[in-house]
Design a protein around this motif. Structure first.
Motif, PDB file in Angstrom:
ATOM      1  N   ALA A  69      57.795-103.607 -58.086  1.00  0.00           N
ATOM      2  CA  ALA A  69      56.340-103.505 -58.025  1.00  0.00           C
ATOM      3  C   ALA A  69      55.905-102.673 -56.823  1.00  0.00           C
ATOM      4  O   ALA A  69      55.018-101.816 -56.921  1.00  0.00           O
ATOM      5  N   VAL A  70      56.528-102.916 -55.682  1.00  0.00           N
ATOM      6  CA  VAL A  70      56.212-102.146 -54.474  1.00  0.00           C
ATOM      7  C   VAL A  70      56.533-100.668 -54.673  1.00  0.00           C
ATOM      8  O   VAL A  70      55.757 -99.778 -54.292  1.00  0.00           O
ATOM      9  N   LEU A  71      57.661-100.376 -55.293  1.00  0.00           N
ATOM     10  CA  LEU A  71      58.039 -98.981 -55.518  1.00  0.00           C
ATOM     11  C   LEU A  71      57.070 -98.281 -56.470  1.00  0.00           C
ATOM     12  O   LEU A  71      56.694 -97.124 -56.255  1.00  0.00           O
ATOM     13  N   LEU A  72      56.651 -98.977 -57.523  1.00  0.00           N
ATOM     14  CA  LEU A  72      55.710 -98.377 -58.473  1.00  0.00           C
ATOM     15  C   LEU A  72      54.367 -98.093 -57.816  1.00  0.00           C
ATOM     16  O   LEU A  72      53.760 -97.026 -58.034  1.00  0.00           O
ATOM     17  N   VAL A  73      53.891 -99.023 -57.003  1.00  0.00           N
ATOM     18  CA  VAL A  73      52.623 -98.809 -56.295  1.00  0.00           C
ATOM     19  C   VAL A  73      52.734 -97.619 -55.351  1.00  0.00           C
ATOM     20  O   VAL A  73      51.813 -96.785 -55.260  1.00  0.00           O
ATOM     21  N   ALA A  74      53.847 -97.532 -54.642  1.00  0.00           N
ATOM     22  CA  ALA A  74      54.035 -96.426 -53.705  1.00  0.00           C
ATOM     23  C   ALA A  74      54.049 -95.088 -54.436  1.00  0.00           C
ATOM     24  O   ALA A  74      53.467 -94.096 -53.972  1.00  0.00           O
ATOM     25  N   MET A  75      54.737 -95.018 -55.568  1.00  0.00           N
ATOM     26  CA  MET A  75      54.779 -93.776 -56.345  1.00  0.00           C
ATOM     27  C   MET A  75      53.399 -93.413 -56.867  1.00  0.00           C
ATOM     28  O   MET A  75      52.998 -92.238 -56.888  1.00  0.00           O
ATOM     29  N   TYR A  76      52.640 -94.413 -57.298  1.00  0.00           N
ATOM     30  CA  TYR A  76      51.288 -94.172 -57.822  1.00  0.00           C
ATOM     31  C   TYR A  76      50.384 -93.606 -56.735  1.00  0.00           C
ATOM     32  O   TYR A  76      49.659 -92.625 -56.946  1.00  0.00           O
ATOM     33  N   VAL A  77      50.438 -94.225 -55.559  1.00  0.00           N
ATOM     34  CA  VAL A  77      49.608 -93.753 -54.445  1.00  0.00           C
ATOM     35  C   VAL A  77      50.010 -92.341 -54.046  1.00  0.00           C
ATOM     36  O   VAL A  77      49.157 -91.493 -53.758  1.00  0.00           O
TER      37      VAL A  77
ATOM     38  N   GLU B 232      48.459 -79.212 -46.879  1.00  0.00           N
ATOM     39  CA  GLU B 232      49.252 -80.445 -46.985  1.00  0.00           C
ATOM     40  C   GLU B 232      50.677 -80.209 -46.508  1.00  0.00           C
ATOM     41  O   GLU B 232      51.265 -79.149 -46.771  1.00  0.00           O
ATOM     42  N   GLU B 233      51.187 -81.165 -45.805  1.00  0.00           N
ATOM     43  CA  GLU B 233      52.550 -81.052 -45.292  1.00  0.00           C
ATOM     44  C   GLU B 233      53.524 -80.861 -46.449  1.00  0.00           C
ATOM     45  O   GLU B 233      53.352 -81.422 -47.524  1.00  0.00           O
ATOM     46  N   ARG B 234      54.533 -80.083 -46.161  1.00  0.00           N
ATOM     47  CA  ARG B 234      55.558 -79.860 -47.176  1.00  0.00           C
ATOM     48  C   ARG B 234      56.209 -81.187 -47.534  1.00  0.00           C
ATOM     49  O   ARG B 234      56.532 -81.998 -46.682  1.00  0.00           O
ATOM     50  N   ARG B 235      56.393 -81.351 -48.833  1.00  0.00           N
ATOM     51  CA  ARG B 235      56.924 -82.602 -49.337  1.00  0.00           C
ATOM     52  C   ARG B 235      58.459 -82.550 -49.353  1.00  0.00           C
ATOM     53  O   ARG B 235      59.045 -81.520 -49.663  1.00  0.00           O
ATOM     54  N   SER B 236      59.068 -83.626 -49.014  1.00  0.00           N
ATOM     55  CA  SER B 236      60.531 -83.697 -49.030  1.00  0.00           C
ATOM     56  C   SER B 236      60.959 -85.112 -49.392  1.00  0.00           C
ATOM     57  O   SER B 236      60.158 -86.047 -49.373  1.00  0.00           O
ATOM     58  N   ARG B 237      62.224 -85.259 -49.673  1.00  0.00           N
ATOM     59  CA  ARG B 237      62.752 -86.582 -50.018  1.00  0.00           C
ATOM     60  C   ARG B 237      62.817 -87.510 -48.815  1.00  0.00           C
ATOM     61  O   ARG B 237      62.887 -88.723 -48.961  1.00  0.00           O
ATOM     62  N   ARG B 238      62.815 -86.933 -47.645  1.00  0.00           N
ATOM     63  CA  ARG B 238      62.984 -87.745 -46.448  1.00  0.00           C
ATOM     64  C   ARG B 238      61.878 -88.781 -46.275  1.00  0.00           C
ATOM     65  O   ARG B 238      62.088 -89.852 -45.709  1.00  0.00           O
ATOM     66  N   ARG B 239      60.687 -88.470 -46.793  1.00  0.00           N
ATOM     67  CA  ARG B 239      59.571 -89.373 -46.611  1.00  0.00           C
ATOM     68  C   ARG B 239      59.775 -90.707 -47.332  1.00  0.00           C
ATOM     69  O   ARG B 239      59.086 -91.689 -47.068  1.00  0.00           O
TER      70      ARG B 239
ATOM     71  N   LEU C 208      62.476 -96.901 -49.010  1.00  0.00           N
ATOM     72  CA  LEU C 208      63.701 -97.430 -49.599  1.00  0.00           C
ATOM     73  C   LEU C 208      64.322 -98.503 -48.706  1.00  0.00           C
ATOM     74  O   LEU C 208      64.820 -99.525 -49.203  1.00  0.00           O
ATOM     75  N   LEU C 209      64.287 -98.284 -47.397  1.00  0.00           N
ATOM     76  CA  LEU C 209      64.802 -99.311 -46.483  1.00  0.00           C
ATOM     77  C   LEU C 209      63.980-100.595 -46.589  1.00  0.00           C
ATOM     78  O   LEU C 209      64.522-101.709 -46.560  1.00  0.00           O
ATOM     79  N   PHE C 210      62.664-100.425 -46.731  1.00  0.00           N
ATOM     80  CA  PHE C 210      61.794-101.588 -46.886  1.00  0.00           C
ATOM     81  C   PHE C 210      62.102-102.335 -48.185  1.00  0.00           C
ATOM     82  O   PHE C 210      62.134-103.570 -48.221  1.00  0.00           O
ATOM     83  N   ALA C 211      62.361-101.571 -49.264  1.00  0.00           N
ATOM     84  CA  ALA C 211      62.689-102.193 -50.551  1.00  0.00           C
ATOM     85  C   ALA C 211      64.011-102.959 -50.466  1.00  0.00           C
ATOM     86  O   ALA C 211      64.144-104.063 -51.006  1.00  0.00           O
TER      87      ALA C 211
END
Length: 325
Positions: free
Chosen positions: A17-25, A47-54, A59-62
């Motif tokens: 649920a947390v991951l889905l909300v984060a992706m939606y936002v 807008e700042e360049r998007r990367s996977r690092r963000r 993921l650590l929180f999940a």
């Protein structure tokens, strides 16, 4: 692994649920329309360049949430732990064939060196006794946590005469049981006692009253495991006499008997045809013997892992906040 309160694992539903909300936002933020007439201002506010690092802090929180949910369910797993009040009896063959030098410098010298290695590896709180056997068995040291006593006793070992494996094993069983009784240890039904015998022999039985497998049955009935080592090579010989009157007698080991003893008592069997292999066997036994498998709760492991991951997520989030990817 199992869980004492598996219903608490339903808390894991929070993670997706947390991951889905984060992706939606994140998607809404990417689509938010912005209108600028000043191109210079637009360029400065791109807008700042998007990367996977963000996604790393998220993921650590999940993962932290996953471990926290697991901790709520109180996980348990089987762990190997040292036994309390454990007694180990070293049972060594000192028959005349231990003079053979196919295992250098001699079979007996190699055995003494290997048993010293065993003493170094064995947990300090274990009690160790020593029994030697040739034509008859002899208790050289009562079980004691004092390793120096056993080391001193080892220095007195000398090759003697025949081989009475059964009598030696029976003496070792009695010694182990006596030690356990003195510690107030009582055997539980269908469980082994916290005792083991490490038997080293380099040949077949040719003396004694009790046959090896009869003694093994007594060890099994007492709940004592016997770990056996067959020492020597098939080509081993012992020479007697001097000059023209030298008589060489073949003294091969007897691995089948050692294997049968270990198998009937739930122990393990080894063969050693060199001093290096023998030291390796005893070193391994010293690190593993006298341990049992128990079902233990590991909630603290999960809780600690969740705490570490949560701190990591917060630290990375703050460190990367406001920076370009």
């Amino acid at each position: 692994m199992n869980f004492q309160h598996p219903l608490f694992l339903l808390a894991l539903l929070v993670v997706p649920a947390v991951l889905l909300v984060a992706m939606y936002v994140d998607r809404r933020r990417a689509r938010y329309p912005v209108a600028f007439t000043n191109l210079q201002l637009l360029a400065s506010l791109v807008e700042e360049r998007r990367s996977r690092r963000r996604w790393v802090p998220l993921l650590l929180f999940a993962l932290a949430l996953t471990l926290a949910a697991g901790a709520l369910a109180r996980p348990r797993t089987h762990l190997t732990v040292p036994e309390d009040n454990a007694t180990v009896v070293l049972l060594v063959d000192v028959s005349g064939s231990m003079r053979a030098n196919d295992v250098e410098p001699t079979r007996l010298d190699a055995a003494i060196s290997a048993m010293r290695t065993f003493l170094d590896r064995l947990p300090k709180r274990f009690k160790v006794g020593l029994v030697a056997f040739s034509s008859e068995a002899e208790v050289l040291s009562q079980p004691t946590p004092d390793r120096q006593v056993i080391r001193d006793s080892l220095s007195y070992l000398q090759p003697e005469a025949g081989t009475a494996i059964g009598d030696g094993l029976n003496a070792a069983v009695k010694l182990a049981l006596s030690s356990l009784r003195s510690d107030g240890v009582q055997r539980k039904p269908n469980e082994d006692v916290p005792a083991a015998i490490v038997l080293l022999s380099d040949g077949a039985q040719n003396r004694g009253r009790l046959q090896p497998l009869e003694a093994a049955q007594r060890a099994r009935a007492a709940g004592i495991r016997v770990y056996t080592v067959a020492l020597g090579t098939p080509e081993g010989v012992v020479s007697f006499g001097f000059g023209l009157f030298v008589n060489s007698i073949p003294v091969p080991p007897d691995p089948p008997t050692m294997r049968a003893i270990a198998r009937s008592t739930g122990g393990k069997t080894y063969t050693a045809q060199s001093s290096g292999k023998l030291s390796s066997v005893y070193g391994s036994l010293g690190s593993s013997i006298g341990r049992k498998t128990e079902l233990r709760e590991i909630t603290s492991w999960f809780a600690a892992g969740a705490a570490v991951l949560l701190v990591g997520a917060l630290a990375l989030g703050r460190a990367w906040e406001g920076r370009l990817p």
